[in-house]
Scaffold this motif. Structure first.
Motif, PDB file in Angstrom:
ATOM      1  N   ASP A  68     149.713  31.711  45.383  1.00  0.00           N
ATOM      2  CA  ASP A  68     148.633  31.490  46.357  1.00  0.00           C
ATOM      3  C   ASP A  68     147.361  30.899  45.757  1.00  0.00           C
ATOM      4  OD1 ASP A  68     150.157  32.638  48.480  1.00  0.00           O
ATOM      5  OD2 ASP A  68     149.671  34.635  47.721  1.00  0.00           O
ATOM      6  N   PHE A  69     147.303  30.782  44.440  1.00  0.00           N
ATOM      7  CA  PHE A  69     146.044  30.378  43.806  1.00  0.00           C
ATOM      8  C   PHE A  69     146.278  29.279  42.767  1.00  0.00           C
ATOM      9  CE2 PHE A  69     145.811  34.807  45.080  1.00  0.00           C
ATOM     10  CZ  PHE A  69     144.640  34.841  45.829  1.00  0.00           C
ATOM     11  N   THR A  70     145.313  28.377  42.666  1.00  0.00           N
ATOM     12  CA  THR A  70     145.358  27.375  41.589  1.00  0.00           C
ATOM     13  C   THR A  70     144.165  27.592  40.664  1.00  0.00           C
ATOM     14  OG1 THR A  70     144.156  25.849  43.039  1.00  0.00           O
ATOM     15  CG2 THR A  70     146.534  25.585  42.932  1.00  0.00           C
ATOM     16  N   ASP A  71     144.319  27.171  39.426  1.00  0.00           N
ATOM     17  CA  ASP A  71     143.238  27.267  38.429  1.00  0.00           C
ATOM     18  C   ASP A  71     142.699  28.690  38.294  1.00  0.00           C
ATOM     19  OD1 ASP A  71     143.389  24.562  37.812  1.00  0.00           O
ATOM     20  OD2 ASP A  71     142.010  24.020  39.429  1.00  0.00           O
ATOM     21  N   VAL A  72     143.619  29.602  38.033  1.00  0.00           N
ATOM     22  CA  VAL A  72     143.236  31.010  37.817  1.00  0.00           C
ATOM     23  C   VAL A  72     142.905  31.184  36.332  1.00  0.00           C
ATOM     24  CG1 VAL A  72     143.953  33.414  38.036  1.00  0.00           C
ATOM     25  CG2 VAL A  72     144.910  31.691  39.592  1.00  0.00           C
ATOM     26  N   PRO A  73     141.652  31.513  35.965  1.00  0.00           N
ATOM     27  CA  PRO A  73     141.335  31.704  34.546  1.00  0.00           C
ATOM     28  C   PRO A  73     142.044  32.947  34.003  1.00  0.00           C
ATOM     29  CG  PRO A  73     139.332  31.527  35.891  1.00  0.00           C
ATOM     30  CD  PRO A  73     140.482  31.734  36.834  1.00  0.00           C
ATOM     31  N   TYR A  74     142.629  32.820  32.815  1.00  0.00           N
ATOM     32  CA  TYR A  74     143.224  34.014  32.187  1.00  0.00           C
ATOM     33  C   TYR A  74     142.146  35.039  31.876  1.00  0.00           C
ATOM     34  CZ  TYR A  74     147.718  31.659  31.583  1.00  0.00           C
ATOM     35  OH  TYR A  74     148.921  31.027  31.816  1.00  0.00           O
ATOM     36  N   LEU A  75     140.946  34.558  31.528  1.00  0.00           N
ATOM     37  CA  LEU A  75     139.834  35.458  31.194  1.00  0.00           C
ATOM     38  C   LEU A  75     138.990  35.707  32.439  1.00  0.00           C
ATOM     39  CD1 LEU A  75     137.970  36.958  29.181  1.00  0.00           C
ATOM     40  CD2 LEU A  75     136.862  34.752  28.734  1.00  0.00           C
ATOM     41  N   ASP A  76     138.871  36.983  32.823  1.00  0.00           N
ATOM     42  CA  ASP A  76     138.033  37.353  33.972  1.00  0.00           C
ATOM     43  C   ASP A  76     136.984  38.366  33.503  1.00  0.00           C
ATOM     44  OD1 ASP A  76     137.427  37.499  36.890  1.00  0.00           O
ATOM     45  OD2 ASP A  76     137.925  39.601  36.529  1.00  0.00           O
ATOM     46  N   PRO A  77     135.731  37.934  33.267  1.00  0.00           N
ATOM     47  CA  PRO A  77     134.728  38.828  32.684  1.00  0.00           C
ATOM     48  C   PRO A  77     133.594  39.226  33.638  1.00  0.00           C
ATOM     49  CG  PRO A  77     134.136  36.575  32.186  1.00  0.00           C
ATOM     50  CD  PRO A  77     135.265  36.535  33.213  1.00  0.00           C
ATOM     51  N   ALA A  78     132.870  40.255  33.236  1.00  0.00           N
ATOM     52  CA  ALA A  78     131.550  40.569  33.790  1.00  0.00           C
ATOM     53  C   ALA A  78     130.711  41.063  32.616  1.00  0.00           C
ATOM     54  CB  ALA A  78     131.636  41.635  34.870  1.00  0.00           C
ATOM     55  N   VAL A  79     129.412  40.751  32.629  1.00  0.00           N
ATOM     56  CA  VAL A  79     128.541  41.085  31.488  1.00  0.00           C
ATOM     57  C   VAL A  79     127.301  41.803  31.995  1.00  0.00           C
ATOM     58  CG1 VAL A  79     127.283  40.170  29.506  1.00  0.00           C
ATOM     59  CG2 VAL A  79     129.377  39.025  30.281  1.00  0.00           C
ATOM     60  N   VAL A  80     126.963  42.910  31.337  1.00  0.00           N
ATOM     61  CA  VAL A  80     125.814  43.723  31.741  1.00  0.00           C
ATOM     62  C   VAL A  80     124.909  43.972  30.534  1.00  0.00           C
ATOM     63  CG1 VAL A  80     125.066  45.934  32.719  1.00  0.00           C
ATOM     64  CG2 VAL A  80     127.153  44.836  33.570  1.00  0.00           C
TER      65      VAL A  80
END
Length: 505
Positions: free
Chosen positions: A404-416
């Motif tokens: 269902d998705f294209t160009d899904v990044p392997y890395l999914d981050p959040a920074v605090v």
């Protein structure tokens, strides 16, 4: 021998600020549904029950999560709920009612005051929902007067007679629940809901001008009226509400892990589309006010749907919506949290639905143990360490395509970034099912910071679950990461969720 890795890059800078994170984004939800209340938070015969009948083992686990706010009492249940049934005593004389949303019998042994007592024990505020299904302005203003008015009036004095001298001071209120849904008791069109919500808001603000109000958005992004509902209801509620709600659940019925892990991208699109609609109404109204978002139902939910069809109607607190969560569910939950943090400038409240037994991070046995489901862990670490300012990381990651998705990044981050603690926290999901990600992270803006902890949640079995006395999925602190010449190198194992915490030396 080092396994073959996939490489990614990221730049993290103090100046790339999204916004201060509202702690309420780590909120949760307790509905009178299944064993969330009875057998979950409240079980007077349990060995750990306190003087009020609340399970202390559950209280301890909720306190560990540091949940700042809990939405109550529903959910679908609120749309036919008479709040007066759940206050006053003696409790054994409270009416038993047919609860129409989930087709069970509600005993009303726990109501508004008991729930406020419980919330204090877990250090959480209450987010109260009012019934705009079978009821409306009158019941809402009366409940608010009962909860928040100091005294000297009928409803506030009734509260005092029930043993609560001081007002509860509940500050966040939901104007109904999922009123766009045909399954809702008292389902409304967008026009009908918008008018009722606006007039209810007006009356409630006259009772207590200090409250914040949440207007109902769509029940999920697949609703046929999605966005048309938001636009039309906001025509009425834009100036009186502070937030619009979003609800979304994901599942993996297709048993396609790569596609399942990409579903947080759908959540991202959902958030951005609702923001655009809010801003369209703002422009149309020439308003100076910014509408924020309350993502007050979100989680993975699909495991229990077949067994729930077999429940005998009108029983008391049957096991309902008791999803047993897998390791892969925990990874998606981690990414859903990251998605909200990356939109912390607009997503100010969020409630993982729900908190105990019902699609929940905490499970219990009646009379027995309480334990942590797999999804407990990303929720715990993000809630405890994700306080401060959300930073916008510049990410360069290899990508994949799924069903269902294209160009899904392997890395999914959040920074605090927590300036007061001189702490930088990087949360990251590695969506790659076969290979570790080696990520070069530019942290030159954080001179003198070093790694104090790298927590990893990983498992060879995507379907591994946690059961009573059997914790198959739990994090470890042996993650590989180090700082060298202004660069943080993080090795994120294949198919894993990670937290790297850095502090100033």
């Amino acid at each position: 021998m080092v396994k073959e890795t996939v490489n990614a890059k990221m730049v993290v800078d103090k100046e790339f600020q999204i916004s201060e994170i509202d702690p309420r984004v780590y909120g949760s939800f307790i509905e009178h549904l299944g064993r969330a209340v009875y057998g979950g938070i409240f079980e007077p015969d349990h060995p750990t029950a306190d003087e009020n009948g609340f399970r202390q083992d559950v209280i301890d686990l909720v306190k560990e999560l540091q949940v700042p706010i809990v939405r109550y009492p529903g959910g679908n249940m609120v749309s036919a709920y008479n709040w007066e049934d759940g206050v006053g005593g003696p409790k054994e004389e409270r009416p038993k009612r047919l609860e129409l949303a989930w087709r069970v019998t509600e005993t009303n042994q726990v109501g508004t005051n008991e729930f406020v007592d419980w919330a204090k024990k877990v250090n959480a505020d209450v987010m109260m929902a009012v019934n705009l299904g079978t009821r409306g302005i009158d019941a809402a203003r009366n409940l608010l007067e009962y909860c928040n008015h100091p005294g000297g009036t009928y409803w506030s004095d009734l509260r005092k007679s029930h043993g609560y001298e001081d007002p509860h001071n509940i500050k966040t209120w939901c104007l109904g629940n999922e009123m766009d849904g045909p399954w809702q008791i008292g389902h409304k069109t967008a026009y009908e809901y918008g008018r009722l919500a606006a007039e209810t808001a007006k009356a409630m603000r006259l009772v207590d001008p200090t409250i914040e109000l949440v207007s109902c958005g769509s029940s999920n992004s697949q609703m046929p009226t999605f966005l048309q509902w938001e636009a039309e209801t906001l025509e009425h509620t834009y100036e009186v509400a502070d937030y619009i709600s979003l609800h979304q659940y994901y599942g993996n019925k297709a048993e396609d892990t790569a596609n399942f892990l990409a579903k947080s991208m759908d959540m991202e699109n959902f958030i951005e589309t609702v923001i655009a609609t809010c801003d369209y109404i703002k422009a149309k109204k020439r308003s100076k006010k910014k509408m924020n978002l309350s993502f007050d139902e979100w989680n993975v939910w699909f495991h229990s749907k077949e067994q729930d069809k077999k429940i005998e109607p009108w029983t008391v607190a049957p096991p309902q919506l008791e999803d047993v969560y897998t390791f892969e569910d925990a990874l998606l939950v981690g990414s859903m949290l990251h998605t909200m943090l990356r939109h912390s400038d607009r997503v100010k409240v969020a409630c993982m639905a729900q908190l105990v037994n019902v699609i929940a991070p905490i499970m219990t046995e009646n009379g027995g143990a309480a334990w942590k489901q797999t999804i407990f862990y990303p929720y715990y670490y993000t809630s405890v360490y994700g306080r401060g300012v959300a930073l916008n990381p510049v990410v360069s990651s290899p990508k994949y395509d799924s069903q269902d998705f294209t160009d899904v990044p392997y890395l999914d981050p959040a920074v605090v970034y927590n300036e007061a603690k001189e702490e930088l926290v990087i949360f990251a999901t590695n969506r790659h099912l076969e290979k570790p990600l080696e990520v070069d992270i530019d942290v030159r803006a954080f001179e003198g910071y070093d790694v104090v902890e790298h927590v990893v949640l990983e498992n060879e079995d995507a379907k591994a679950v946690n059961l009573a006395g059997q914790e198959n999925v739990k994090p470890h602190s042996n993650g590989e990461s180090y700082v060298e010449d202004g660069k943080l190198v993080g090795i994120f194992p294949k198919f894993s969720w990670n937290m790297i915490r850095l502090q100033k030396k």
